[in-house]
Design a protein around this motif. Structure first.
Motif, PDB file in Angstrom:
ATOM      1  N   GLY A  47       0.787  -1.226   0.000  1.00  0.00           N
ATOM      2  CA  GLY A  47       0.000   0.000   0.000  1.00  0.00           C
ATOM      3  C   GLY A  47       0.818   1.274   0.000  1.00  0.00           C
ATOM      4  N   LYS A  48       0.178   2.323   0.466  1.00  0.00           N
ATOM      5  CA  LYS A  48       0.804   3.648   0.561  1.00  0.00           C
ATOM      6  C   LYS A  48       0.621   4.162   1.983  1.00  0.00           C
ATOM      7  CE  LYS A  48       1.790   4.130  -3.831  1.00  0.00           C
ATOM      8  NZ  LYS A  48       3.133   4.071  -4.310  1.00  0.00           N
ATOM      9  N   GLN A  49       1.526   5.090   2.362  1.00  0.00           N
ATOM     10  CA  GLN A  49       1.506   5.601   3.732  1.00  0.00           C
ATOM     11  C   GLN A  49       1.562   7.124   3.727  1.00  0.00           C
ATOM     12  OE1 GLN A  49       4.995   4.965   6.490  1.00  0.00           O
ATOM     13  NE2 GLN A  49       3.606   3.390   7.260  1.00  0.00           N
ATOM     14  N   THR A  50       0.866   7.743   4.682  1.00  0.00           N
ATOM     15  CA  THR A  50       0.952   9.186   4.884  1.00  0.00           C
ATOM     16  C   THR A  50       0.852   9.471   6.382  1.00  0.00           C
ATOM     17  OG1 THR A  50       0.136  11.345   4.146  1.00  0.00           O
ATOM     18  CG2 THR A  50      -1.536   9.697   4.681  1.00  0.00           C
ATOM     19  N   SER A  51       1.292  10.648   6.764  1.00  0.00           N
ATOM     20  CA  SER A  51       1.232  11.046   8.173  1.00  0.00           C
ATOM     21  C   SER A  51       0.481  12.353   8.314  1.00  0.00           C
ATOM     22  CB  SER A  51       2.642  11.206   8.747  1.00  0.00           C
ATOM     23  OG  SER A  51       3.310   9.968   8.752  1.00  0.00           O
ATOM     24  N   VAL A  52      -0.242  12.469   9.411  1.00  0.00           N
ATOM     25  CA  VAL A  52      -0.988  13.682   9.735  1.00  0.00           C
ATOM     26  C   VAL A  52      -0.582  14.106  11.143  1.00  0.00           C
ATOM     27  CG1 VAL A  52      -3.281  14.668  10.115  1.00  0.00           C
ATOM     28  CG2 VAL A  52      -2.920  12.999   8.274  1.00  0.00           C
ATOM     29  N   THR A  53      -0.292  15.397  11.321  1.00  0.00           N
ATOM     30  CA  THR A  53       0.077  15.922  12.643  1.00  0.00           C
ATOM     31  C   THR A  53      -1.134  16.597  13.273  1.00  0.00           C
ATOM     32  OG1 THR A  53       2.355  16.256  11.930  1.00  0.00           O
ATOM     33  CG2 THR A  53       1.647  17.441  13.895  1.00  0.00           C
ATOM     34  N   PHE A  54      -1.507  16.117  14.442  1.00  0.00           N
ATOM     35  CA  PHE A  54      -2.591  16.724  15.219  1.00  0.00           C
ATOM     36  C   PHE A  54      -1.971  17.612  16.293  1.00  0.00           C
ATOM     37  CE2 PHE A  54      -4.684  13.107  13.325  1.00  0.00           C
ATOM     38  CZ  PHE A  54      -5.971  13.570  13.072  1.00  0.00           C
ATOM     39  N   ARG A  55      -2.587  18.768  16.517  1.00  0.00           N
ATOM     40  CA  ARG A  55      -2.088  19.687  17.539  1.00  0.00           C
ATOM     41  C   ARG A  55      -3.118  19.820  18.651  1.00  0.00           C
ATOM     42  NH1 ARG A  55      -4.796  24.341  17.091  1.00  0.00           N
ATOM     43  NH2 ARG A  55      -5.717  24.913  15.122  1.00  0.00           N
ATOM     44  N   ALA A  56      -2.671  20.310  19.794  1.00  0.00           N
ATOM     45  CA  ALA A  56      -3.573  20.517  20.933  1.00  0.00           C
ATOM     46  C   ALA A  56      -4.628  21.554  20.568  1.00  0.00           C
ATOM     47  CB  ALA A  56      -2.776  20.975  22.145  1.00  0.00           C
ATOM     48  N   ASP A  57      -5.757  21.491  21.241  1.00  0.00           N
ATOM     49  CA  ASP A  57      -6.885  22.380  20.992  1.00  0.00           C
ATOM     50  C   ASP A  57      -6.748  23.654  21.825  1.00  0.00           C
ATOM     51  OD1 ASP A  57      -9.301  23.607  20.531  1.00  0.00           O
ATOM     52  OD2 ASP A  57     -10.530  21.984  21.349  1.00  0.00           O
ATOM     53  N   VAL A  58      -6.202  24.711  21.218  1.00  0.00           N
ATOM     54  CA  VAL A  58      -6.011  25.990  21.909  1.00  0.00           C
ATOM     55  C   VAL A  58      -7.338  26.537  22.420  1.00  0.00           C
ATOM     56  CG1 VAL A  58      -5.373  28.412  21.510  1.00  0.00           C
ATOM     57  CG2 VAL A  58      -3.858  26.598  20.766  1.00  0.00           C
ATOM     58  N   GLY A  59      -8.413  26.222  21.736  1.00  0.00           N
ATOM     59  CA  GLY A  59      -9.733  26.715  22.128  1.00  0.00           C
ATOM     60  C   GLY A  59     -10.227  26.186  23.469  1.00  0.00           C
ATOM     61  N   THR A  60      -9.560  25.155  24.003  1.00  0.00           N
ATOM     62  CA  THR A  60      -9.935  24.625  25.321  1.00  0.00           C
ATOM     63  C   THR A  60      -8.766  24.705  26.303  1.00  0.00           C
ATOM     64  OG1 THR A  60      -9.341  22.335  24.741  1.00  0.00           O
ATOM     65  CG2 THR A  60     -11.619  23.037  24.297  1.00  0.00           C
ATOM     66  N   ALA A  61      -7.788  25.577  26.019  1.00  0.00           N
ATOM     67  CA  ALA A  61      -6.566  25.685  26.835  1.00  0.00           C
ATOM     68  C   ALA A  61      -6.872  26.205  28.236  1.00  0.00           C
ATOM     69  CB  ALA A  61      -5.566  26.598  26.145  1.00  0.00           C
ATOM     70  N   LYS A  62      -6.541  25.379  29.234  1.00  0.00           N
ATOM     71  CA  LYS A  62      -6.734  25.765  30.630  1.00  0.00           C
ATOM     72  C   LYS A  62      -5.440  25.570  31.409  1.00  0.00           C
ATOM     73  CE  LYS A  62     -11.652  25.095  31.071  1.00  0.00           C
ATOM     74  NZ  LYS A  62     -12.714  24.704  31.963  1.00  0.00           N
ATOM     75  N   ILE A  63      -5.317  26.330  32.489  1.00  0.00           N
ATOM     76  CA  ILE A  63      -4.157  26.188  33.365  1.00  0.00           C
ATOM     77  C   ILE A  63      -4.299  24.864  34.111  1.00  0.00           C
ATOM     78  CG2 ILE A  63      -2.838  27.180  35.276  1.00  0.00           C
ATOM     79  CD1 ILE A  63      -2.855  28.952  32.767  1.00  0.00           C
ATOM     80  N   ASP A  64      -3.363  23.961  33.898  1.00  0.00           N
ATOM     81  CA  ASP A  64      -3.374  22.665  34.564  1.00  0.00           C
ATOM     82  C   ASP A  64      -2.680  22.759  35.918  1.00  0.00           C
ATOM     83  OD1 ASP A  64      -3.877  19.717  34.422  1.00  0.00           O
ATOM     84  OD2 ASP A  64      -1.682  19.680  34.623  1.00  0.00           O
ATOM     85  N   SER A  65      -1.596  23.541  35.976  1.00  0.00           N
ATOM     86  CA  SER A  65      -0.887  23.718  37.247  1.00  0.00           C
ATOM     87  C   SER A  65      -0.129  25.035  37.230  1.00  0.00           C
ATOM     88  CB  SER A  65       0.084  22.553  37.492  1.00  0.00           C
ATOM     89  OG  SER A  65       1.104  22.553  36.515  1.00  0.00           O
ATOM     90  N   LEU A  66       0.142  25.548  38.432  1.00  0.00           N
ATOM     91  CA  LEU A  66       0.933  26.764  38.610  1.00  0.00           C
ATOM     92  C   LEU A  66       1.825  26.537  39.813  1.00  0.00           C
ATOM     93  CD1 LEU A  66       1.582  29.741  37.911  1.00  0.00           C
ATOM     94  CD2 LEU A  66      -0.290  30.400  39.446  1.00  0.00           C
ATOM     95  N   SER A  67       3.126  26.748  39.622  1.00  0.00           N
ATOM     96  CA  SER A  67       4.062  26.546  40.728  1.00  0.00           C
ATOM     97  C   SER A  67       5.055  27.702  40.800  1.00  0.00           C
ATOM     98  CB  SER A  67       4.809  25.223  40.560  1.00  0.00           C
ATOM     99  OG  SER A  67       5.580  25.242  39.375  1.00  0.00           O
ATOM    100  N   ALA A  68       5.647  27.849  41.984  1.00  0.00           N
ATOM    101  CA  ALA A  68       6.654  28.884  42.221  1.00  0.00           C
ATOM    102  C   ALA A  68       7.974  28.209  42.561  1.00  0.00           C
ATOM    103  CB  ALA A  68       6.218  29.796  43.364  1.00  0.00           C
ATOM    104  N   SER A  69       9.062  28.697  41.979  1.00  0.00           N
ATOM    105  CA  SER A  69      10.376  28.120  42.276  1.00  0.00           C
ATOM    106  C   SER A  69      10.741  28.344  43.736  1.00  0.00           C
ATOM    107  CB  SER A  69      11.446  28.706  41.355  1.00  0.00           C
ATOM    108  OG  SER A  69      11.579  30.112  41.580  1.00  0.00           O
ATOM    109  N   ARG A  70      10.268  29.456  44.312  1.00  0.00           N
ATOM    110  CA  ARG A  70      10.456  29.760  45.735  1.00  0.00           C
ATOM    111  C   ARG A  70       9.144  30.339  46.234  1.00  0.00           C
ATOM    112  NH1 ARG A  70      15.056  33.922  45.742  1.00  0.00           N
ATOM    113  NH2 ARG A  70      14.885  33.723  48.003  1.00  0.00           N
TER     114      ARG A  70
END
Length: 186
Positions: A47-70
């Motif tokens: 057969g034949k082969q192709t690739s498709v790149t999927f990206r994250a959905d910016v329209g649902t982007a939420k803060i998953d975590s927030l941390s401070a170095s100090r």
């Protein structure tokens, strides 16, 4: 035509029936990354082969975590700092690249850069302050107005401390008897 998918994608329908020699499937994925599709037939097993790149959905982007170095004992001198790191994911848990993260700080907190743009799902900013206080920092995105919060405590900088004022409660007529006194405040 048979469609074989490698990665976290799915092709429907498979096998697909040809119409005028063309077979079509719908390729979807909930995971960001590369999905490879191989189309074969009973007669053409390579057969034949192709690739498709999927990206994250910016329209649902939420803060998953927030941390401070100090998060404590940061000197309130305008240069000592804590690096704040926000991780942004979409509704399917993919790290979001290119999302704007907006940081806000209470009190005398200063943030730079603000806003910051995510690279591989991570945005950072530097927090400084000239006031000895606990500063609450919130990170949000365009679609996540609640975001996440973290607190950082700033303390006075003893390395740069100077006497701002010196006062005595009494400067005259204090009796030298070991009991009479004057209160001196710096």
């Amino acid at each position: 035509v048979f469609f074989n998918v490698s990665g976290k994608g799915s092709a429907t329908p498979s096998p697909a029936t040809t119409s005028n020699g063309i077979a079509t499937v719908q390729l979807t994925s909930t995971e960001a990354g590369i999905v490879t599709v191989t189309a074969t037939t009973d007669a053409d097993t390579t057969g034949k082969q192709t690739s498709v790149t999927f990206r994250a959905d910016v329209g649902t982007a939420k803060i998953d975590s927030l941390s401070a170095s100090r998060d404590s004992n940061v000197k309130a001198n305008g240069t000592d700092s804590s690096i704040l790191t926000a991780t942004v994911k979409d509704a399917n848990g993919n790290l979001v690249d290119g999302a704007k993260v907006f940081f806000s700080a209470t009190g005398k907190g200063q943030l730079s850069p603000n806003p910051a743009t995510t690279v591989n799902g991570v945005a950072t900013t530097v927090l400084t302050s000239l006031g000895a206080e606990s500063i609450s920092v919130t990170a949000t995105t365009n679609v996540d107005s609640t975001g996440k919060k973290v607190s950082v405590s700033f303390i006075g900088d003893s390395d740069t401390a100077t006497i701002a004022d010196l006062n005595a409660s009494r400067t005259e007529n204090v009796t030298a008897n070991g009991q009479d006194s004057a209160m001196v405040t710096a």
